[in-house]
Design a protein around this motif. Structure first.
Motif, PDB file in Angstrom:
ATOM      1  N   SER A 118       0.850  -1.201   0.000  1.00 57.18           N
ATOM      2  CA  SER A 118       0.000   0.000   0.000  1.00 57.18           C
ATOM      3  C   SER A 118       0.879   1.243   0.000  1.00 57.18           C
ATOM      4  O   SER A 118       2.083   1.182   0.276  1.00 57.18           O
ATOM      5  CB  SER A 118      -0.870   0.035   1.264  1.00 57.18           C
ATOM      6  OG  SER A 118      -0.050   0.232   2.398  1.00 57.18           O
ATOM      7  N   GLY A 119       0.233   2.382  -0.256  1.00 55.96           N
ATOM      8  CA  GLY A 119       0.948   3.654  -0.171  1.00 55.96           C
ATOM      9  C   GLY A 119       1.350   3.970   1.253  1.00 55.96           C
ATOM     10  O   GLY A 119       2.427   4.533   1.496  1.00 55.96           O
ATOM     11  N   SER A 120       0.499   3.634   2.211  1.00 56.74           N
ATOM     12  CA  SER A 120       0.833   3.893   3.616  1.00 56.74           C
ATOM     13  C   SER A 120       2.107   3.149   3.998  1.00 56.74           C
ATOM     14  O   SER A 120       3.023   3.730   4.616  1.00 56.74           O
ATOM     15  CB  SER A 120      -0.302   3.416   4.525  1.00 56.74           C
ATOM     16  OG  SER A 120      -1.513   4.039   4.195  1.00 56.74           O
ATOM     17  N   ASN A 123       5.193   4.845   2.496  1.00 54.54           N
ATOM     18  CA  ASN A 123       5.655   6.061   3.176  1.00 54.54           C
ATOM     19  C   ASN A 123       6.235   5.748   4.552  1.00 54.54           C
ATOM     20  O   ASN A 123       7.218   6.347   4.972  1.00 54.54           O
ATOM     21  CB  ASN A 123       4.505   7.064   3.297  1.00 54.54           C
ATOM     22  CG  ASN A 123       4.182   7.680   1.954  1.00 54.54           C
ATOM     23  OD1 ASN A 123       5.062   7.834   1.109  1.00 54.54           O
ATOM     24  ND2 ASN A 123       2.929   8.036   1.741  1.00 54.54           N
ATOM     25  N   TYR A 152      -1.641  14.283   2.036  1.00 48.69           N
ATOM     26  CA  TYR A 152      -2.155  13.009   2.547  1.00 48.69           C
ATOM     27  C   TYR A 152      -1.100  11.939   2.315  1.00 48.69           C
ATOM     28  O   TYR A 152      -0.591  11.792   1.195  1.00 48.69           O
ATOM     29  CB  TYR A 152      -3.473  12.594   1.863  1.00 48.69           C
ATOM     30  CG  TYR A 152      -3.997  11.319   2.457  1.00 48.69           C
ATOM     31  CD1 TYR A 152      -4.615  11.322   3.700  1.00 48.69           C
ATOM     32  CD2 TYR A 152      -3.798  10.095   1.826  1.00 48.69           C
ATOM     33  CE1 TYR A 152      -5.046  10.141   4.294  1.00 48.69           C
ATOM     34  CE2 TYR A 152      -4.228   8.904   2.411  1.00 48.69           C
ATOM     35  CZ  TYR A 152      -4.854   8.939   3.645  1.00 48.69           C
ATOM     36  OH  TYR A 152      -5.261   7.768   4.242  1.00 48.69           O
ATOM     37  N   HIS A 153      -0.749  11.203   3.361  1.00 47.35           N
ATOM     38  CA  HIS A 153       0.304  10.195   3.217  1.00 47.35           C
ATOM     39  C   HIS A 153      -0.095   8.810   3.697  1.00 47.35           C
ATOM     40  O   HIS A 153       0.721   7.888   3.586  1.00 47.35           O
ATOM     41  CB  HIS A 153       1.576  10.659   3.936  1.00 47.35           C
ATOM     42  CG  HIS A 153       2.164  11.917   3.356  1.00 47.35           C
ATOM     43  ND1 HIS A 153       2.667  11.984   2.077  1.00 47.35           N
ATOM     44  CD2 HIS A 153       2.301  13.162   3.881  1.00 47.35           C
ATOM     45  CE1 HIS A 153       3.103  13.217   1.833  1.00 47.35           C
ATOM     46  NE2 HIS A 153       2.888  13.952   2.906  1.00 47.35           N
ATOM     47  N   GLY A 154      -1.303   8.635   4.254  1.00 48.19           N
ATOM     48  CA  GLY A 154      -1.711   7.279   4.589  1.00 48.19           C
ATOM     49  C   GLY A 154      -2.391   7.136   5.936  1.00 48.19           C
ATOM     50  O   GLY A 154      -2.642   8.124   6.641  1.00 48.19           O
ATOM     51  N   GLU A 222       4.109  15.354  -1.619  1.00 53.64           N
ATOM     52  CA  GLU A 222       3.417  14.873  -2.830  1.00 53.64           C
ATOM     53  C   GLU A 222       3.696  15.909  -3.922  1.00 53.64           C
ATOM     54  O   GLU A 222       3.452  17.100  -3.698  1.00 53.64           O
ATOM     55  CB  GLU A 222       1.911  14.863  -2.621  1.00 53.64           C
ATOM     56  CG  GLU A 222       1.355  13.867  -1.654  1.00 53.64           C
ATOM     57  CD  GLU A 222      -0.130  14.175  -1.413  1.00 53.64           C
ATOM     58  OE1 GLU A 222      -0.960  13.719  -2.212  1.00 53.64           O
ATOM     59  OE2 GLU A 222      -0.456  14.877  -0.450  1.00 53.64           O
ATOM     60  N   ASP A 255       6.384  11.499  -2.459  1.00 60.81           N
ATOM     61  CA  ASP A 255       5.256  10.572  -2.348  1.00 60.81           C
ATOM     62  C   ASP A 255       4.485  10.630  -3.669  1.00 60.81           C
ATOM     63  O   ASP A 255       3.653  11.514  -3.886  1.00 60.81           O
ATOM     64  CB  ASP A 255       4.377  10.977  -1.163  1.00 60.81           C
ATOM     65  CG  ASP A 255       3.104  10.132  -1.068  1.00 60.81           C
ATOM     66  OD1 ASP A 255       2.812   9.359  -2.011  1.00 60.81           O
ATOM     67  OD2 ASP A 255       2.384  10.253  -0.051  1.00 60.81           O
ATOM     68  N   VAL A 257       2.460   8.270  -4.791  1.00 65.23           N
ATOM     69  CA  VAL A 257       1.424   7.235  -4.740  1.00 65.23           C
ATOM     70  C   VAL A 257       0.291   7.567  -5.723  1.00 65.23           C
ATOM     71  O   VAL A 257      -0.264   6.669  -6.366  1.00 65.23           O
ATOM     72  CB  VAL A 257       0.923   7.078  -3.284  1.00 65.23           C
ATOM     73  CG1 VAL A 257      -0.360   6.260  -3.208  1.00 65.23           C
ATOM     74  CG2 VAL A 257       2.016   6.436  -2.428  1.00 65.23           C
ATOM     75  N   ILE A 258      -0.015   8.843  -5.883  1.00 64.38           N
ATOM     76  CA  ILE A 258      -1.002   9.249  -6.894  1.00 64.38           C
ATOM     77  C   ILE A 258      -0.319   9.614  -8.211  1.00 64.38           C
ATOM     78  O   ILE A 258      -0.774   9.224  -9.288  1.00 64.38           O
ATOM     79  CB  ILE A 258      -1.844  10.444  -6.389  1.00 64.38           C
ATOM     80  CG1 ILE A 258      -2.850   9.969  -5.340  1.00 64.38           C
ATOM     81  CG2 ILE A 258      -2.577  11.136  -7.552  1.00 64.38           C
ATOM     82  CD1 ILE A 258      -3.729  11.069  -4.762  1.00 64.38           C
ATOM     83  N   LYS A 284      -0.821   2.298  -5.860  1.00 60.21           N
ATOM     84  CA  LYS A 284      -1.939   2.543  -6.780  1.00 60.21           C
ATOM     85  C   LYS A 284      -1.715   2.084  -8.220  1.00 60.21           C
ATOM     86  O   LYS A 284      -1.987   0.947  -8.563  1.00 60.21           O
ATOM     87  CB  LYS A 284      -2.318   4.023  -6.740  1.00 60.21           C
ATOM     88  CG  LYS A 284      -2.820   4.482  -5.349  1.00 60.21           C
ATOM     89  CD  LYS A 284      -3.461   5.808  -5.391  1.00 60.21           C
ATOM     90  CE  LYS A 284      -3.811   6.400  -4.040  1.00 60.21           C
ATOM     91  NZ  LYS A 284      -5.026   5.908  -3.458  1.00 60.21           N
TER      92      LYS A 284
HETATM   93  C1  LIG Z   1      -0.341  10.615  -1.917  1.00 63.81           C
HETATM   94  C2  LIG Z   1      -0.786   9.421  -1.137  1.00 63.81           C
HETATM   95  N1  LIG Z   1       0.094   8.808  -0.338  1.00 63.81           N
HETATM   96  C3  LIG Z   1      -0.239   7.714   0.358  1.00 63.81           C
HETATM   97  C4  LIG Z   1      -1.505   7.192   0.302  1.00 63.81           C
HETATM   98  C5  LIG Z   1      -1.866   5.988   1.101  1.00 63.81           C
HETATM   99  O1  LIG Z   1      -2.005   4.906   0.259  1.00 63.81           O
HETATM  100  P1  LIG Z   1      -2.849   3.604   0.726  1.00 63.81           P
HETATM  101  O2  LIG Z   1      -4.268   4.060   0.892  1.00 63.81           O
HETATM  102  O3  LIG Z   1      -2.634   2.646  -0.396  1.00 63.81           O
HETATM  103  O4  LIG Z   1      -2.248   3.129   1.987  1.00 63.81           O
HETATM  104  C6  LIG Z   1      -2.457   7.784  -0.526  1.00 63.81           C
HETATM  105  C7  LIG Z   1      -3.825   7.252  -0.643  1.00 63.81           C
HETATM  106  O5  LIG Z   1      -4.703   7.824  -1.221  1.00 63.81           O
HETATM  107  C8  LIG Z   1      -2.092   8.937  -1.256  1.00 63.81           C
HETATM  108  O6  LIG Z   1      -2.973   9.567  -2.039  1.00 63.81           O
END
Ligand SMILES: Cc1ncc(COP(=O)(O)O)c(C=O)c1O
Length: 457
Positions: A118-120, A123, A152-154, A222, A255, A257-258, A284
Motif C-alpha cells: 500500500s501507499g501507507s 511512506n 495526505y500520506h496514509g 506529494e 510521495d 502514490v497518486i 496505486k
Molecule cells: C499521496 C498518497 N500517499 C499515500 C496514500 C496511502 O495509500 P494507501 O491508501 O494505499 O495506503 C495515498 C492514498 O490515497 C495517497 O494519495
C-alpha cells in the motif's frame, strides 16, 4: 449483475451490520452505491446503473476497468507459483523483473526497490529507511520528518502524523512528535511564485530552521497534493525544495502514490522540473488497483549503505507479502499496457483537454475559483463569491452536494474535499468521455450553487 430490490436490500443490511469502511461514518452507508462491474472508465452498480469513474476509483485504476490481460497475468502466476517468501536468501521471478523495470522507469538516480502492499506502507518504510540511513552514517540525531499542510500520506500511525489534514488526527492522538508540519513563516517576504494553495519553498526552509537541520532526517512531499484537494506546485517549487534539502543535508522523499506511472503526463511527476528525490514512494497505478502493491525506491547512495552494512547491522524491515509474485506479475503486465498504449502521453493530451474544458465551462463562473490541472489530475474550488474571494460556510456542504448531483443527475462519480472538487479519470479516457465529465460537472455546479451566495462567510 442486475439484482432485484430484495437482493439489494439484503446486501445493504449486511454491509451496514458488518463492513467497516475506510473513513467510516455510518450514516453515509444507509443507501450505498454497490458496484458490481467495470469496463474502461465505466462502473456499473448492482441495480445496473452506469457511471463514469472520474477518479479512477481512488486515483489508481490507470488502465481502466475490465482488463482481461491483468486477470490472465494473475491467474497464470497463481498457477505457476502462488507465493514464496522473499526473506533471507529467497526471491521470485516476477518480483526481480518488476524491481528492474521500476528502477529503469523511475528517476535516473534510483537503485533499490522495496515492495509493499500500500501507499501507507511505502511512506512508513521511506521514513524508516531515512532514519536508518542517517543512523548508519553516524548521525542518529537526524530523526525528524517534515511534511506539508494539506498533504495526505496514509492511514498507519506514522503516516497519519505525516498527513497535513487535521481531520485525520482527531481522536487518534497523541501522534508521533518527531513528525512536524510546515506553516507559513511569520513576516515572509519573498518573490516566489506560490503553489496553487499559497505555499512556497521557504515554508520548508523555515521548518528545517525551526527544528534544527541536525535533527531532521527528511522532508516528504506529494508533487501534486491529491487527497487534500489537488493542489499543483509552481514551476520553480521543486527545484527550490531540492536545493534546500541539499543545503541542509536533509533527504527528499517524493510521495508519488497518486502521481506515479503517468498521472501527470510524465512517468513520475518531478521529471517535469528535472528534479530527483532521494526516496520515491509509489502504489496505486503500479497495478492499476487490480491487486494491492506499493514500493519505496531508494537512490544509489542509500542503496550503497543498505548493501554494505557492517556485520552487526541488518535492515530489519519486512512484510510477509513484500514482492508478492501475483502482484508483481500483474504489475509487469500493467506497465506493459501503459507502454504499449502510450498512456503517459495520453494522460497529458486528455488532461490538457480536461483543463481547457474546465476553464471554458467554469472559468468565469461566480462560484468557481482556482481551477488547477497537471496532466490528468485536476481540481477546482467552489466559492461563495469568486470576485470577492469569499468561501462558503462549511455547514452548507456545497462540495458534497455538487458531487451528489454529479453522480445522481450526471452519472459521473468523483470525490470532494470540503469545497474542492477533484478529478482524475483513468488514463484510457476518451475525448468524448472527458467532455461528458466537464459538461456534467458544469451542470452540477450550476444547479447546486444557484442561490447559495447569500450564505457566504
Ligand atoms: C499521496 C498518497 N500517499 C499515500 C496514500 C496511502 O495509500 P494507501 O491508501 O494505499 O495506503 C495515498 C492514498 O490515497 C495517497 O494519495
Amino acid at each position: 449483475m442486475n439484482l432485484d430490490e430484495l437482493a439489494v436490500a439484503a446486501l445493504v443490511r449486511d454491509d451496514r451490520a458488518h463492513l467497516l469502511h475506510p473513513q467510516y461514518y455510518a450514516p453515509e452507508h444507509e443507501a450505498p452505491v454497490i458496484f458490481a462491474s467495470g469496463e474502461g472508465v465505466w462502473l456499473t452498480d448492482v441495480r445496473g446503473h452506469r457511471y463514469i469513474d472520474a477518479l479512477s476509483s481512488l486515483w489508481n485504476v490507470a488502465v481502466g476497468h475490465g482488463r482481461g490481460e491483468l486477470a490472465e497475468a494473475a491467474a497464470a502466476q497463481m498457477r505457476m507459483l502462488a507465493f514464496a517468501n522473499g526473506y533471507n536468501g529467497f526471491s521470485n521471478v516476477p518480483a526481480i523483473e518488476l524491481a528492474a523495470k521500476v528502477a529503469a522507469l523511475a528517476y535516473g538516480n534510483m537503485a533499490g526497490v522495496f515492495f509493499t502492499n500500500s501507499g501507507s506502507e511505502s511512506n512508513e518504510g521511506a521514513y524508516k529507511v531515512a532514519r536508518f540511513y542517517w543512523n548508519l552514517q553516524g548521525r542518529p540525531q537526524k530523526v525528524k520528518l517534515i511534511a506539508r499542510e494539506r498533504s495526505y500520506h496514509g492511514g498507519t500511525l506514522a503516516t497519519t502524523a505525516m498527513t497535513g489534514l487535521p481531520v485525520f488526527w482527531q481522536h487518534f492522538g497523541p501522534l508521533l512528535s518527531e513528525i512536524v508540519h510546515t506553516r507559513r513563516p511569520e513576516n515572509l517576504e519573498c518573490a516566489c511564485a506560490p503553489n496553487a494553495d499559497g505555499e512556497c519553498a521557504h515554508w520548508i526552509e523555515a521548518a528545517i530552521e525551526r527544528e534544527g537541520a541536525e535533527s531532521v532526517a527528511a522532508v516528504i512531499c506529494e508533487p501534486v497534493k491529491g487527497a487534500g484537494g489537488v493542489w499543483t506546485p509552481s514551476d520553480t517549487y521543486f527545484s527550490q525544495v531540492r536545493e534546500i534539502c541539499d543545503r541542509y543535508e536533509v533527504l527528499l522523499i517524493a510521495d508519488e502514490v497518486i502521481t506515479g506511472f503517468g498521472r501527470t503526463g510524465r512517468w513520475f511527476a518531478l521529471e517535469r522540473w528535472s528534479v530527483q528525490p532521494d526516496i520515491l514512494t509509489i502504489a496505486k497505478a503500479i497495478t492499476s488497483g487490480y491487486v494491492p502493491m506499493g514500493a519505496f525506491i531508494v537512490s544509489t547512495p542509500i542503496m550503497d549503505v543498505l548493501q554494505q552494512l557492517p556485520p552487526d547491522a541488518r535492515f530489519m524491515h519486512a512484510y510477509t507479502n513484500s514482492a508478492h509474485p501475483t502482484a508483481a506479475a500483474v504489475g509487469l503486465r500493467n506497465l506493459r499496457i501503459l507502454e504499449e498504449e502510450r498512456l503517459v502521453e495520453r494522460a497529458q493530451a486528455m488532461g490538457d483537454r480536461l483543463g481547457a474544458g474546465l476553464r471554458a465551462a467554469l472559468g468565469g463562473h461566480p462560484h468557481v475559483a482556482n481551477i488547477r490541472q497537471l496532466g490528468l489530475i485536476a481540481g477546482l474550488s467552489l466559492v461563495a463569491d469568486a470576485e470577492r474571494g469569499t468561501t462558503y460556510d462549511p455547514a452548507q456542504f456545497v462540495g458534497r452536494e455538487v458531487a451528489r448531483h454529479l453522480r445522481e443527475k450526471g452519472g459521473v462519480i468523483t470525490r470532494f474535499v470540503g469545497d474542492q472538487i477533484v478529478l482524475a479519470p483513468p488514463l484510457v479516457v476518451s475525448e468524448a468521455e472527458v467532455d461528458t465529465i466537464v459538461g456534467a460537472l458544469a451542470a452540477a455546479v450550476g444547479a447546486v450553487t444557484s442561490g447559495t451566495g447569500a450564505h457566504a462567510h
